[in-house]
Design an enzyme around this catalytic site. Structure first.
Site, PDB file in Angstrom:
ATOM      1  N   GLY A  14       0.780  -1.229   0.000  1.00 10.56           N
ATOM      2  CA  GLY A  14       0.000   0.000   0.000  1.00 10.56           C
ATOM      3  C   GLY A  14       0.812   1.280   0.000  1.00 10.56           C
ATOM      4  CG  LEU A  95     -10.244  -5.694 -12.124  1.00 12.54           C
ATOM      5  CD1 LEU A  95     -10.053  -4.184 -12.108  1.00 12.54           C
ATOM      6  CD2 LEU A  95     -11.217  -6.125 -11.037  1.00 12.54           C
ATOM      7  CG  ASN A 109      -2.961  -0.892 -13.193  1.00 13.05           C
ATOM      8  OD1 ASN A 109      -2.884  -1.205 -12.007  1.00 13.05           O
ATOM      9  ND2 ASN A 109      -2.204  -1.465 -14.128  1.00 13.05           N
ATOM     10  CG  HIS A 111       2.535  -2.128 -15.114  1.00 13.70           C
ATOM     11  ND1 HIS A 111       2.256  -3.369 -14.581  1.00 13.70           N
ATOM     12  CD2 HIS A 111       3.582  -2.302 -15.959  1.00 13.70           C
ATOM     13  CE1 HIS A 111       3.093  -4.256 -15.104  1.00 13.70           C
ATOM     14  NE2 HIS A 111       3.909  -3.634 -15.938  1.00 13.70           N
ATOM     15  CD  GLU A 145      -4.317  -6.507 -25.093  1.00 12.99           C
ATOM     16  OE1 GLU A 145      -3.186  -6.874 -25.368  1.00 12.99           O
ATOM     17  OE2 GLU A 145      -4.983  -5.726 -25.795  1.00 12.99           O
ATOM     18  CG  ASP A 147      -0.327  -4.618 -16.784  1.00 13.58           C
ATOM     19  OD1 ASP A 147      -0.985  -4.049 -15.891  1.00 13.58           O
ATOM     20  OD2 ASP A 147       0.429  -5.580 -16.550  1.00 13.58           O
ATOM     21  CB  ALA A 175       9.297   7.237 -10.556  1.00  8.89           C
TER      22      ALA A 175
HETATM   23  C1  GAR Z   1       3.752  -1.250  -7.277  1.00 13.07           C
HETATM   24  O1  GAR Z   1       5.073  -1.268  -7.743  1.00 13.07           O
HETATM   25  C2  GAR Z   1       2.768  -1.289  -8.425  1.00 13.07           C
HETATM   26  O2  GAR Z   1       3.210  -0.566  -9.551  1.00 13.07           O
HETATM   27  C3  GAR Z   1       2.737  -2.770  -8.722  1.00 13.07           C
HETATM   28  O3  GAR Z   1       2.721  -3.386  -7.457  1.00 13.07           O
HETATM   29  C4  GAR Z   1       3.422  -2.543  -6.545  1.00 13.07           C
HETATM   30  C5  GAR Z   1       2.517  -2.298  -5.346  1.00 13.07           C
HETATM   31  O4  GAR Z   1       3.200  -1.618  -4.335  1.00 13.07           O
HETATM   32  N1  GAR Z   1       1.595  -3.115  -9.494  1.00 13.07           N
HETATM   33  C6  GAR Z   1       1.609  -4.062 -10.435  1.00 13.07           C
HETATM   34  O5  GAR Z   1       2.595  -4.727 -10.692  1.00 13.07           O
HETATM   35  C7  GAR Z   1       0.292  -4.263 -11.151  1.00 13.07           C
HETATM   36  N2  GAR Z   1       0.499  -4.863 -12.424  1.00 13.07           N
HETATM   37  P1  GAR Z   1       2.405  -0.893  -3.164  1.00 13.07           P
HETATM   38  O6  GAR Z   1       1.456  -1.926  -2.596  1.00 13.07           O
HETATM   39  O7  GAR Z   1       3.459  -0.508  -2.184  1.00 13.07           O
HETATM   40  O8  GAR Z   1       1.687   0.282  -3.744  1.00 13.07           O
END
Ligand code: GAR
Length: 220
Positions: A14, A95, A109, A111, A145, A147, A175
């Site tokens: 989180g 989803l 989202n 990524h 689709e 990402d 970042a």
């Molecule tokens: C983040 O790096 C986010 O970009 C990635 O999971 C991490 C969550 O960190 N998401 C994905 O890979 C989704 N495809 P967080 O729980 O500390 O925000």
């Protein structure tokens, strides 16, 4: 002006949720978090939300007969909280088109790669294996689709010789923590128009100079 109401979906740590919590604490930030939901009961991010006085709920996908039933529960909670924008912030469930369509252009989202490069999992290890010199992160509107979808904000992060996946992930994460609040701000201010597969951003400042990796200074 009324603040845009955010629903934030998480599955774990989180830290991106935290970046939104901190942004929303600023007096002039045009959004507020009305609900955080985790599909993982033990997600540490739930505690971050509760500490900030934000309603935090568990909607455990294992409690439902299938994806659609799970997503209907998510949808009910989000609509019940009157969310105007849903942020997937480390939400690790795919989803269905039903949910994506229902929240079309109100679902973003984050990524940890420069999409469309390296969708899916293990992005940093794959970026390093591919030998890219620039990595980064992307905030995009969600489409069916995985990402994929119109890109709102990206950040570029130089890869350093000797980087491992954890080191690169940490710099990309820093970042991410700037990009997600920025994307939400732009959307909340009504400055993002989705035109086909692209976003047009109204009133963006002059673009920064290119990030060149390795830096030409010192390379002669
Ligand atoms: C983040 O790096 C986010 O970009 C990635 O999971 C991490 C969550 O960190 N998401 C994905 O890979 C989704 N495809 P967080 O729980 O500390 O925000």
């Amino acid at each position: 002006m009324a603040r845009l109401k955010l629903g934030v979906l998480i599955s774990g740590r989180g830290s991106n949720l935290q970046s939104l919590i901190e942004a929303c604490a600023e007096a002039d930030y045009p959004a507020e978090i009305v609900l955080a939901i985790s599909n993982e009961p033990e997600a540490p991010g739930l505690e971050r939300a509760r500490r900030a006085g934000i309603r935090a709920e568990i909607v455990d996908h294992r409690d439902f007969s299938g994806r659609e039933a799970f997503e209907r529960a998510l949808d009910r909670a989000l609509a019940g909280a009157d969310a105007g924008l849903v942020c997937l912030a480390g939400f690790m469930r795919l989803l269905t088109p039903w949910f994506v369509e229902r929240w079309n252009d109100r679902l973003i989202n984050i990524h940890p790669s420069l999409l469309p490069a390296f969708p899916g999992l293990d992005t940093h290890a794959r970026a390093l294996a591919a030998g890219v010199r620039i990595a980064g992160c992307t905030v995009h509107f969600v489409r069916a689709e995985m990402d994929r979808g119109p890109i709102v904000v990206q950040a570029a992060v130089a890869v350093e010789d000797g980087d491992d996946a954890a080191g690169l992930a940490a710099r990309v994460l820093a970042a991410e923590h700037r990009c997600l609040p920025l994307a939400v701000r732009l959307i909340a201010e009504g400055r993002v128009r989705v035109a086909g597969e692209r976003c047009e951003i109204a009133g963006a400042a002059e673009p920064p100079p290119p990030l060149i990796s390795p830096s030409p200074s010192g390379c002669g």
